[in-house]
Enzyme design. Structure first.
Site, PDB file in Angstrom:
ATOM      1  N   ARG A  66       0.797  -1.248   0.000  1.00  0.00           N
ATOM      2  CA  ARG A  66       0.000   0.000   0.000  1.00  0.00           C
ATOM      3  C   ARG A  66       0.819   1.283   0.000  1.00  0.00           C
ATOM      4  O   ARG A  66       0.253   2.362   0.162  1.00  0.00           O
ATOM      5  CB  ARG A  66      -0.980   0.033   1.184  1.00  0.00           C
ATOM      6  N   ASP A 154      -1.627  -6.293 -11.493  1.00  0.00           N
ATOM      7  CA  ASP A 154      -2.494  -6.940 -10.507  1.00  0.00           C
ATOM      8  C   ASP A 154      -3.536  -5.987  -9.911  1.00  0.00           C
ATOM      9  O   ASP A 154      -3.258  -4.844  -9.598  1.00  0.00           O
ATOM     10  CB  ASP A 154      -1.679  -7.544  -9.363  1.00  0.00           C
ATOM     11  N   HIS A 182      -3.383 -11.146 -13.458  1.00  0.00           N
ATOM     12  CA  HIS A 182      -4.614 -11.196 -12.670  1.00  0.00           C
ATOM     13  C   HIS A 182      -5.710 -11.520 -13.689  1.00  0.00           C
ATOM     14  O   HIS A 182      -6.201 -10.643 -14.381  1.00  0.00           O
ATOM     15  CB  HIS A 182      -4.832  -9.833 -11.994  1.00  0.00           C
ATOM     16  N   ASP A 308      -1.676 -12.683  -1.371  1.00  0.00           N
ATOM     17  CA  ASP A 308      -2.534 -11.598  -1.863  1.00  0.00           C
ATOM     18  C   ASP A 308      -2.968 -10.708  -0.690  1.00  0.00           C
ATOM     19  O   ASP A 308      -4.091 -10.219  -0.639  1.00  0.00           O
ATOM     20  CB  ASP A 308      -3.745 -12.145  -2.630  1.00  0.00           C
ATOM     21  N   GLY A 327     -10.539  -7.756  -0.933  1.00  0.00           N
ATOM     22  CA  GLY A 327      -9.222  -8.158  -0.452  1.00  0.00           C
ATOM     23  C   GLY A 327      -9.207  -8.438   1.036  1.00  0.00           C
ATOM     24  O   GLY A 327      -9.993  -7.876   1.802  1.00  0.00           O
TER      25      GLY A 327
END
Ligand code: ZN
Length: 426
Positions: A66, A154, A182, A308, A327
């Site tokens: 992030r 992704d 992805h 992931d 997620g």
């Protein structure tokens, strides 16, 4: 010096699969100094590893750190700490940040920051297309020059065949470089939030059909045949995709694949009360899909377990299922899940360390526990029973909250330094 005493040490060299032998491991500086029956007078740290597995530190080739841009969810420091707590000594950071990691200077900055934090090796996946927009290929060669080996958009699928073909032709010319897709056909997944099946019908939630993944992978395999580029299939969720990968490998294509811990643990029946901590893409599919994924991990069709790890804050997840971000986090629980799913503990080190290190070209990771090797090591206690309730990660969107697990890293050593110890952490 650190002495890891009496653990079952993983050795991958005795057979292709690897086995275990009870040994001591002595670490001096950033290297392994001795393996076997070790007697030393002065050791600063002695770790009793009896009953534990000792092997190369885990490598997560699919982590969302992030940073830059979404550091309220996670950042390189908090994500590295979560990784170390999960027994990982390396992560590959995904490029769906803000700005996206599509230029050399951003790659360099993330790697520099990762090294400064120093808890795990932070490697970086580069975007296949500029801005991850799927339209114009990024500077593939420039990214490769500064160490990128995994190329992915992704979070989004690169769907345009011409764009993907041109990216794959360039990647095929770069030794060790791999396209990581992805696979999700956007047109088939509009307004979908969970696996399309009897559960989605019962709950009246828009469905995400398995074909959205299967068809993209099937199409991409033709491009692999055409270009010879190495292709890695991210977060495989459907039995039909496993079948395609199995055939592609039998055909000799340069294909690898990963599965997430949550797709090994759960299926769409876990969504009965629409808990947003079970919302992710690709979605949890049917019980049959889950069974096939477990078999594929154990027979080697699926090479890698990748988390992931996708942090979101409680206030972001606390909304209607259809509106919640997709997620879940996974770094701290992955090894326990894999330990419970594999037929043989050697498979855990293959899928969580050796194979991802090899695919990501991380030369100091996934290495044998042998004299002279860089000391990137995990001590894993397969007997430890625990129920995750709080996390080292900045976020806590885990489907394993309150879910009893067995197996936990006792110690993580990165570059010869203890970066996590369960005995100080509790
Ligand atoms: Zn993805």
């Amino acid at each position: 010096m650190i002495l890891i005493r009496g653990g079952s040490v993983f050795s991958a060299s005795t057979s292709s699969k690897g086995g275990f032998e009870v040994k001591d491991v002595l670490i001096d500086g950033d290297r392994i100094a001795a393996v076997g029956r070790v007697h030393v007078d002065e050791v600063s740290d002695v770790v009793d590893a009896s009953g534990c597995l000792v092997g190369p530190g885990f490598v997560d080739m699919h982590t969302h750190l992030r940073e830059p841009g979404h550091t309220w969810k996670e950042d390189i420091a908090s994500g590295s700490a979560a990784a170390a707590a999960g027994g990982f000594t390396a992560v590959v950071a995904m490029p769906n940040t803000d700005p996206p990691i599509d230029e050399a200077n951003i790659v360099e900055e993330v790697i520099r920051r990762g090294a400064e934090v120093g808890l795990v090796e932070v490697s970086v996946a580069g975007a296949m297309t500029q801005g991850r927009a799927g339209v114009v290929p990024s500077d593939i060669e420039g990214l490769y020059e500064c160490g990128v080996r995994i190329f992915t958009d992704d979070g989004d699928c690169v769907e345009d065949v011409d764009v993907l073909l041109s990216v794959m032709m360039r990647i095929a010319a770069l030794p060790g470089a791999v396209v990581s897709q992805h696979a999700e056909d956007a047109a088939m997944t509009v307004d979908g939030h969970m696996h399309e099946g009897s559960m989605s019908a019962r709950l009246d939630v828009g469905g995400l059909p398995a074909e959205a993944e299967i068809e993209v992978v099937g199409r991409d395999l033709d491009l692999v045949r055409e270009t010879g580029a190495s292709y890695h299939c991210q977060h495989v969720s459907a039995a039909g995709t496993v079948e395609l990968i199995r055939h592609a490998k039998a055909e000799g294509l340069p294909i690898t694949a990963e599965v997430t811990p949550h797709h090994l643990s759960f299926d769409d029946t876990s969504l009965a009360d629409l808990d947003t901590d079970f919302k992710m893409y690709p979605p949890l599919r049917s019980g049959d899909d889950r069974r096939v994924l477990r078999e594929a991990l154990n027979d080697g069709t699926i090479d890698v377990v990748a988390t992931d790890h996708a942090p979101h804050l409680p206030e972001e997840k606390s909304t209607l299922f259809g509106e919640a971000p997709r997620g879940v986090i996974g770094l701290e629980t992955a090894a326990a899940v894999v330990s419970g799913v594999v037929d043989d503990p050697a498979r855990m080190f293959q899928s969580l360390s050796l194979n991802p290190a090899s695919i990501a070209s991380l030369k100091d990771q996934g290495r044998p526990i042998a004299v002279g090797e860089r000391a990137n090591i995990v001590v894993f206690d397969p007997r430890h029973e625990w129920t995750p309730d709080r996390f080292v990660s900045r976020s806590s969107n885990s489907p394993y909250k309150g879910h009893p697990l067995k197996g936990r890293p006792l110690l993580t050593v990165h570059n010869g330094r203890i970066v996590y110890s369960l005995v100080g952490a509790a």
